[in-house]
Design a protein around this motif. Structure first.
Motif, PDB file in Angstrom:
ATOM      1  N   UNK A 251      43.755   4.323  52.828  1.00  0.00           N
ATOM      2  CA  UNK A 251      43.321   4.862  54.116  1.00  0.00           C
ATOM      3  C   UNK A 251      41.864   4.488  54.413  1.00  0.00           C
ATOM      4  N   UNK A 252      41.019   4.610  53.406  1.00  0.00           N
ATOM      5  CA  UNK A 252      39.592   4.320  53.563  1.00  0.00           C
ATOM      6  C   UNK A 252      39.043   3.803  52.245  1.00  0.00           C
ATOM      7  N   UNK A 253      37.912   3.141  52.317  1.00  0.00           N
ATOM      8  CA  UNK A 253      37.297   2.638  51.097  1.00  0.00           C
ATOM      9  C   UNK A 253      36.508   3.714  50.375  1.00  0.00           C
ATOM     10  N   UNK A 254      36.232   3.490  49.093  1.00  0.00           N
ATOM     11  CA  UNK A 254      35.391   4.428  48.359  1.00  0.00           C
ATOM     12  C   UNK A 254      33.958   4.367  48.901  1.00  0.00           C
ATOM     13  N   UNK A 255      33.209   5.428  48.684  1.00  0.00           N
ATOM     14  CA  UNK A 255      31.820   5.467  49.134  1.00  0.00           C
ATOM     15  C   UNK A 255      30.982   4.458  48.349  1.00  0.00           C
TER      16      UNK A 255
ATOM     17  N   UNK B  66      44.877   1.180  45.643  1.00  0.00           N
ATOM     18  CA  UNK B  66      44.764   1.219  47.101  1.00  0.00           C
ATOM     19  C   UNK B  66      44.172  -0.086  47.614  1.00  0.00           C
ATOM     20  N   UNK B  67      44.511  -0.426  48.832  1.00  0.00           N
ATOM     21  CA  UNK B  67      44.119  -1.715  49.408  1.00  0.00           C
ATOM     22  C   UNK B  67      42.612  -1.915  49.423  1.00  0.00           C
ATOM     23  N   UNK B  68      41.860  -0.918  49.874  1.00  0.00           N
ATOM     24  CA  UNK B  68      40.410  -1.081  49.991  1.00  0.00           C
ATOM     25  C   UNK B  68      39.741  -1.269  48.630  1.00  0.00           C
ATOM     26  N   UNK B  69      40.121  -0.467  47.660  1.00  0.00           N
ATOM     27  CA  UNK B  69      39.505  -0.602  46.334  1.00  0.00           C
ATOM     28  C   UNK B  69      39.997  -1.869  45.646  1.00  0.00           C
ATOM     29  N   UNK B  70      41.245  -2.225  45.839  1.00  0.00           N
ATOM     30  CA  UNK B  70      41.761  -3.455  45.232  1.00  0.00           C
ATOM     31  C   UNK B  70      40.977  -4.678  45.718  1.00  0.00           C
ATOM     32  N   UNK B  71      40.642  -4.700  47.011  1.00  0.00           N
ATOM     33  CA  UNK B  71      39.863  -5.810  47.558  1.00  0.00           C
ATOM     34  C   UNK B  71      38.433  -5.825  47.020  1.00  0.00           C
ATOM     35  N   UNK B  72      37.946  -4.696  46.560  1.00  0.00           N
ATOM     36  CA  UNK B  72      36.583  -4.609  46.027  1.00  0.00           C
ATOM     37  C   UNK B  72      36.492  -5.030  44.562  1.00  0.00           C
ATOM     38  N   UNK B  73      37.622  -5.205  43.889  1.00  0.00           N
ATOM     39  CA  UNK B  73      37.596  -5.499  42.459  1.00  0.00           C
ATOM     40  C   UNK B  73      36.870  -6.804  42.129  1.00  0.00           C
TER      41      UNK B  73
END
Length: 90
Positions: free
Chosen positions: A15-19, A73-80
């Motif tokens: 839904x949203x990315x981590x802070x 989650x999509x947002x955190x996965x993209x941040x890896x």
């Protein structure tokens, strides 16, 4: 997690990315654990699970890379990828 370390961030990262604070803390923790256990976060390594099955995936991978789940989650996965590079540099 035989032979691995699971790290959890609380939230629904579809839904949203981590802070920024959560990402900074995660980067610090990853750098610390990797240094302490001499893990190169920038490479892939073979892994054998409890059932004798072999896999090859990054030393920093999301749960979805090894199991049937949407985690982290999509947002955190993209941040890896960025986390991997920044923790390695740290």
């Amino acid at each position: 997690n035989t032979g691995t370390c699971g790290i959890c961030l609380i939230g629904n990262f579809d839904i949203t990315g981590p802070t920024d604070a959560a990402l900074a803390s995660l980067q610090w923790l990853l750098a610390y654990k990797a240094s302490r256990h001499r893990i190169d976060l920038s490479v892939d390594d073979p892994f054998e699970n409890l059932y004798g099955d072999w896999f090859q995936f990054g030393n920093l991978a999301g749960h979805r890379n090894v199991g049937s789940t949407a985690c982290p989650g999509t947002y955190l996965h993209h941040a890896l990828a960025t986390l991997r590079a920044d923790a390695t540099a740290q």
